[in-house]
Structure formats: C-alpha cells, structure tokens
Write a protein that holds these residues in place. Sequence first.
Motif, PDB file in Angstrom:
ATOM      1  N   PHE A 150       0.861  -1.185   0.000  1.00  0.00           N
ATOM      2  CA  PHE A 150       0.000   0.000   0.000  1.00  0.00           C
ATOM      3  C   PHE A 150       0.899   1.236   0.000  1.00  0.00           C
ATOM      4  O   PHE A 150       1.681   1.429   0.940  1.00  0.00           O
ATOM      5  CB  PHE A 150      -0.892   0.030   1.240  1.00  0.00           C
ATOM      6  N   LEU A 151       0.764   2.049  -1.028  1.00  0.00           N
ATOM      7  CA  LEU A 151       1.608   3.236  -1.177  1.00  0.00           C
ATOM      8  C   LEU A 151       0.760   4.492  -1.043  1.00  0.00           C
ATOM      9  O   LEU A 151      -0.092   4.775  -1.881  1.00  0.00           O
ATOM     10  CB  LEU A 151       2.272   3.230  -2.555  1.00  0.00           C
ATOM     11  N   LEU A 209       4.085   8.679 -10.571  1.00  0.00           N
ATOM     12  CA  LEU A 209       4.684   7.641  -9.727  1.00  0.00           C
ATOM     13  C   LEU A 209       3.994   6.291  -9.983  1.00  0.00           C
ATOM     14  O   LEU A 209       4.640   5.252 -10.088  1.00  0.00           O
ATOM     15  CB  LEU A 209       4.558   8.071  -8.253  1.00  0.00           C
ATOM     16  N   LEU A 210       2.688   6.360 -10.112  1.00  0.00           N
ATOM     17  CA  LEU A 210       1.911   5.147 -10.394  1.00  0.00           C
ATOM     18  C   LEU A 210       2.403   4.496 -11.689  1.00  0.00           C
ATOM     19  O   LEU A 210       2.645   3.281 -11.749  1.00  0.00           O
ATOM     20  CB  LEU A 210       0.440   5.563 -10.521  1.00  0.00           C
ATOM     21  N   LEU A 211       2.583   5.300 -12.734  1.00  0.00           N
ATOM     22  CA  LEU A 211       3.023   4.744 -14.016  1.00  0.00           C
ATOM     23  C   LEU A 211       4.435   4.169 -13.914  1.00  0.00           C
ATOM     24  O   LEU A 211       4.743   3.139 -14.512  1.00  0.00           O
ATOM     25  CB  LEU A 211       2.974   5.817 -15.110  1.00  0.00           C
ATOM     26  N   LEU A 257       7.722  -4.728 -12.054  1.00  0.00           N
ATOM     27  CA  LEU A 257       7.401  -4.255 -10.714  1.00  0.00           C
ATOM     28  C   LEU A 257       6.004  -4.715 -10.284  1.00  0.00           C
ATOM     29  O   LEU A 257       5.827  -5.856  -9.913  1.00  0.00           O
ATOM     30  CB  LEU A 257       7.557  -2.727 -10.633  1.00  0.00           C
ATOM     31  N   PHE A 258       5.004  -3.856 -10.397  1.00  0.00           N
ATOM     32  CA  PHE A 258       3.729  -4.174  -9.755  1.00  0.00           C
ATOM     33  C   PHE A 258       2.530  -4.039 -10.684  1.00  0.00           C
ATOM     34  O   PHE A 258       2.591  -3.381 -11.714  1.00  0.00           O
ATOM     35  CB  PHE A 258       3.522  -3.248  -8.551  1.00  0.00           C
ATOM     36  N   VAL A 259       1.433  -4.645 -10.197  1.00  0.00           N
ATOM     37  CA  VAL A 259       0.122  -4.466 -10.815  1.00  0.00           C
ATOM     38  C   VAL A 259      -0.697  -3.618  -9.833  1.00  0.00           C
ATOM     39  O   VAL A 259      -0.645  -3.853  -8.623  1.00  0.00           O
ATOM     40  CB  VAL A 259      -0.577  -5.837 -10.998  1.00  0.00           C
ATOM     41  N   LEU A 260      -1.421  -2.642 -10.358  1.00  0.00           N
ATOM     42  CA  LEU A 260      -2.293  -1.843  -9.486  1.00  0.00           C
ATOM     43  C   LEU A 260      -3.579  -2.638  -9.264  1.00  0.00           C
ATOM     44  O   LEU A 260      -4.333  -2.887 -10.198  1.00  0.00           O
ATOM     45  CB  LEU A 260      -2.624  -0.500 -10.151  1.00  0.00           C
ATOM     46  N   GLN A 261      -3.819  -3.050  -8.003  1.00  0.00           N
ATOM     47  CA  GLN A 261      -5.004  -3.884  -7.735  1.00  0.00           C
ATOM     48  C   GLN A 261      -6.192  -3.050  -7.237  1.00  0.00           C
ATOM     49  O   GLN A 261      -7.327  -3.352  -7.576  1.00  0.00           O
ATOM     50  CB  GLN A 261      -4.643  -4.994  -6.733  1.00  0.00           C
ATOM     51  N   ASN A 262      -5.932  -2.028  -6.433  1.00  0.00           N
ATOM     52  CA  ASN A 262      -7.013  -1.140  -5.962  1.00  0.00           C
ATOM     53  C   ASN A 262      -6.456   0.270  -5.784  1.00  0.00           C
ATOM     54  O   ASN A 262      -5.271   0.439  -5.502  1.00  0.00           O
ATOM     55  CB  ASN A 262      -7.556  -1.583  -4.587  1.00  0.00           C
TER      56      ASN A 262
END
Length: 271
Positions: free
Chosen positions: A58-59, A74-76, A83-88
Amino acid sequence: MREMPEASQDLVVTSPPYNLGIDYGKYDDKRSDTDYLAWCADWAAEIRRVLADDGSFFLNVGGSPSSPLLPHQLLLALCTPDLFVLQNTFHWIKSITVETRAGEQISAGHFKPINSKRYVNDCHEYVFHFTKSGTVPLDRRAAGVSYVYKCNIKRWKHTEGSDLRCRGNTWFIPYKTIKSRDKQRPHPASFPPALVEQCISIHGKGPDTNLLDPFLGIGSSALAAKHLDIASFTGFEIDEDYLAVAQSRLAEDTPKDTPQGELSPNPDTKD
Ligand SMILES: C[S@@+](CC[C@H](N)C(=O)[O-])C[C@H]1O[C@@H](n2cnc3c(N)ncnc32)[C@H](O)[C@@H]1O
C-alpha cells in the motif's frame, strides 16, 4: 532493504517523500522529476523482492495543487512488468462535509485552509494498492461497515448473514486532534496510524502479518503494528531525530491513543 531475505514480508505500507520540496530534517525533497522517479523505481524493486507472492504493497502518496500529476507519474513508474500491478486505488479522505437526509450539514476531519483563487482545498491523498499479480485476495469486510437497515442482512444473499459490508475505496481517516504540533507530531508529512491499521485489516492475515515500512518517519506504521498486535514490524528512517520520536511514541503509546473518527461542527482547524 537489500539485506532483507527475499519474500520475507507479507505487507508493505509506506509513504515516501513526494518530491514537493517538503522541509524534512535530513532528506532533500527537491530532485528533478527524472531523478526522483528513477529513485522510486529503485526502492520499489527492493519492495517487490522482499514481498511474498501473495503480499500487498500500500503506497500512500499525495499531490499538491501545483504538482497534481505527481501521484499518477509515480503510479506509471511502478506499474511495469518488472514491478507491480495496481489492484485497488483508495482515497484517504482527510476532511469531508455531508448532508444528512434531514438536511443537517455535518463536517468532519481537519480542513487545511489555503488561500487561492485557482485551487480548491485538497482534502484527500491516494493509497495505491499494488500486488505482484493483481489477484491477491483481501478480507474486504475486515475494515467493513455495518448495514444501516438490518433487514437487508437476511434479504440479500451476498451478505452471507454478516452485518458488515465492504467499506469501498473512500476511507475517511482524520488526524488526531493535537495541542502542540512540535511536541506531539514533529514531522511535516506523517499519516495517522489508523490508515495503516485499515491496510493491515483488509490484508487479512491478522497477527501473523510481517509488516515493513521503508520510510518510517515518526513511526505511525509501527504504532499501527503495535495496536493490532502483529507478528513483526520493520521500519527504516534516515533521520535519527525522527527515529527517536518514533521510539518515544511507541514507548508512550496506549491503546486509547488510537485515533477515532471525529465528527465536529467546526473542523476548520489548521493541521
Ligand atoms: C512522508 S515521510 C513518512 C512519514 C511517516 N509515514 C510517518 O507517519 O511518520 C518520508 C520519510 O522518509 C524518510 N526518508 C527519505 N529517504 C529515506 C531513505 N533512503 N531511507 C529511509 N528513510 C528515508 C524521510 O526522512 C521522511 O521522514
């Protein structure tokens, strides 16, 4: 973080410096955008390495009226195949006004006044929930809210008989009211422990959680870990003064210090 074993953490909750020129004690919060985003990708890669495959990251990140794109940039930078997948995406609401059905206006939380003809008051920040796969199950009801009309619990099948529904992605979490900023919250950009408690709850592992906060500040996430009695907590902070405050907050903390949602007829106080 480079010294921590791979996949050793279930949960990471953190708030990095936002590159908005905030006056931290040690850290210089003014980098070029390119330098800042490359640095973020660097620590995010370490978070990915130490995070378990079914872990959650959680960021918390806010913008400012004059840098509104920052959270999205930052999200992009963090949503790449490595790195990561945006889940919520959650919205941490710091102040809100609602009107009841009876027409009464209720204001709650801290309203930080700004003087501007261009911008409205910024009353929220983001909490991006990243995972490795985008498919990590959460305990949605662990931070749930009870039904207003109890008759719906039996009537609706999806309730499964429970008087808790998912809270959704708008989280109203006010700062605790304090008398002295310098003494009680001597940091320019802390979050309330209750924000981290909500992340721990919906992550759903309860006391078995290993929690990491790579940007500890004055230890709000460590307090949350203590309040929820979780198995292990690790935090990093480059500023010894903030670390000392974190340690004394932990030593002095009692459960009654856990912030509660405050409803106030006059929330126009300065944070
Ligand atoms: C937004 S603040 C975190 C505040 C924290 N969430 C709290 O509630 O107190 C970011 C913190 O990261 C720290 N920091 C900056 N670079 C760091 C680094 N490389 N390692 C550890 N901490 C760092 C800063 O000193 C600052 O206290």
